[in-house]
Design a protein around this motif. Structure first.
Motif, short mmCIF file in Angstrom:
data_model
loop_
_atom_site.label_atom_id
_atom_site.label_comp_id
_atom_site.label_asym_id
_atom_site.label_seq_id
_atom_site.Cartn_x
_atom_site.Cartn_y
_atom_site.Cartn_z
N ALA A 110 0.81 -1.23 0.00
CA ALA A 110 0.00 0.00 0.00
C ALA A 110 0.84 1.27 0.00
O ALA A 110 0.55 2.20 -0.77
N PRO A 111 1.89 1.38 0.82
CA PRO A 111 2.67 2.63 0.78
C PRO A 111 3.30 2.88 -0.58
O PRO A 111 3.37 4.02 -1.04
N TRP A 112 3.77 1.82 -1.21
CA TRP A 112 4.39 1.96 -2.52
C TRP A 112 3.37 2.36 -3.58
O TRP A 112 3.62 3.25 -4.39
N LEU A 113 2.21 1.72 -3.56
CA LEU A 113 1.17 2.06 -4.53
C LEU A 113 0.66 3.48 -4.31
O LEU A 113 0.29 4.17 -5.26
N ALA A 114 0.67 3.94 -3.06
CA ALA A 114 0.17 5.27 -2.75
C ALA A 114 1.03 6.37 -3.34
O ALA A 114 0.56 7.49 -3.56
N ILE A 115 2.30 6.06 -3.58
CA ILE A 115 3.19 7.08 -4.16
C ILE A 115 3.66 6.64 -5.54
O ILE A 115 4.77 6.94 -5.96
N GLY A 116 2.79 5.93 -6.24
CA GLY A 116 3.16 5.42 -7.55
C GLY A 116 3.62 6.49 -8.52
O GLY A 116 4.51 6.26 -9.33
N ASP A 117 3.04 7.69 -8.40
CA ASP A 117 3.43 8.76 -9.30
C ASP A 117 4.82 9.29 -8.98
O ASP A 117 5.44 9.98 -9.80
N ARG A 118 5.35 8.96 -7.79
CA ARG A 118 6.70 9.38 -7.42
C ARG A 118 7.72 8.28 -7.59
O ARG A 118 8.90 8.49 -7.33
N SER A 119 7.29 7.09 -7.99
CA SER A 119 8.22 5.97 -8.14
C SER A 119 8.10 5.34 -9.53
O SER A 119 8.19 4.13 -9.68
N SER A 120 7.86 6.19 -10.53
CA SER A 120 7.65 5.69 -11.88
C SER A 120 8.87 4.97 -12.42
O SER A 120 8.75 3.99 -13.17
N SER A 121 10.07 5.43 -12.07
CA SER A 121 11.27 4.77 -12.58
C SER A 121 11.38 3.36 -12.02
O SER A 121 11.79 2.43 -12.74
N ARG A 122 11.03 3.18 -10.75
CA ARG A 122 11.02 1.83 -10.16
C ARG A 122 10.06 0.92 -10.92
O ARG A 122 10.38 -0.21 -11.26
#
Length: 298
Positions: A209-221
């Motif tokens: 959930a934390p990762w999906l919540a910031i998906g727009d900030r982790s596009s390269s990942r």
């Protein structure tokens, strides 16, 4: 300076949010269980050098690794001085993880974001050039939070090695190929330990959930994960597909988790640090699960 991580360590976000007596007790038990290294995250809590010093002083043998010290939070000369101090005071027990965090988080705190690889390269150079008036011992080994090929190349070129966070086994194999046989590859593995398969999967999905919540900030990942696993945008819907959960989190009973850890070693990892999944937002170390895992991993 020689630092031996062993094969299995523990990674946790909980330390910076827990009272120090709880942190001290947990660190001591993790050491007593036989884990070789203790990795802790840094965000807005205790600064990485302070947390590391406290943990090293509270334990006797375990290696302590900030994972990672965010370069925007620390002046390079100050961090270089702290690094030398800890390496001198606790020989063979400290390694320094370095990372850039993410753009939004840093800009929200007043920092000027720069291209990550260039920023890290310049930071390492500034650390090496820092004037030091104390004992001229060697710096600690350094690890870089590396996901993409350019940061991995820098890790292999300038540091002890790479320390990717929260990535699938396919990424481990990819980084090992990029790094070659020399540099260290220290891999984080998220785990959800429960003998009920449904509850294990629920915990695993909650940890996404934390990762999906910031998906727009982790596009390269996410781009790297897609390229290596074949997952698609549809796998991000509704809290993550079963395919996504299975790729990102080792879940099940201790023996099933141990299978994923073995897969990480087969893919080229030199060290695997396990991070026990909890329900989103709970600052827990999860010692019961670490006790269970120690019987099959150590």
């Amino acid at each position: 300076m020689t630092v031996e991580l062993g094969r299995i360590g523990v990674w946790t976000w909980a330390f910076e949010r827990l009272p120090w007596p709880q942190v001290r007790a947990a660190a001591r038990e993790i050491e007593e269980l036989g884990y070789g290294a203790l990795f802790f995250g840094e965000m807005d809590g205790r600064p990485a050098p302070t947390q590391a010093a406290l943990l090293l002083a509270a334990t006797e043998r375990i290696v302590v690794v900030p994972s990672v010290a965010i370069i925007y939070r620390h002046h390079p000369a100050t961090l270089a001085q702290a690094e030398r101090t800890l390496a001198e005071a606790f020989p063979g027990r400290f390694a320094l993880g370095l990372g850039v965090s993410d753009r939004k988080h840093m800009e929200d705190r007043g920092h000027t974001w720069r291209p990550p690889v260039r920023a890290m390269r310049e930071y390492l150079a500034a650390m090496d050039a820092a004037p030091l008036t104390g004992p001229a011992g060697p710096p600690s080994p350094r690890l870089l939070a590396a996901l993409g090929p350019k940061m991995a190349e820098l890790a292999g070129e300038r540091t002890w090695g790479a320390h990717p966070y929260f990535m699938p086994v396919e990424h481990t194999a990819h980084l090992r190929e990029l790094l070659g046989s020399g540099p260290k590859l220290v891999v984080h593995q998220n785990v959800a330990v429960h003998r009920d398969p449904a509850e294990a999967r629920r915990l695993a999905r909650a940890s996404l959930a934390p990762w999906l919540a910031i998906g727009d900030r982790s596009s390269s990942r996410w781009r790297v994960i897609q390229e290596l696993t074949g997952l698609t945008e549809a796998d991000l819907d509704d809290g993550g597909s079963d395919r996504l959960v299975d790729a990102m989190v080792a879940h099940g009973d201790p023996d099933q988790v141990a299978e994923r850890v073995r897969a990480q070693f087969e893919a080229g990892a030199d060290h695997v640090c396990v991070s026990v999944a909890t329900d989103y937002g709970l600052p827990e170390v999860r010692l019961p699960e670490l006790r269970e895992l120690s019987k099959v991993l150590l």
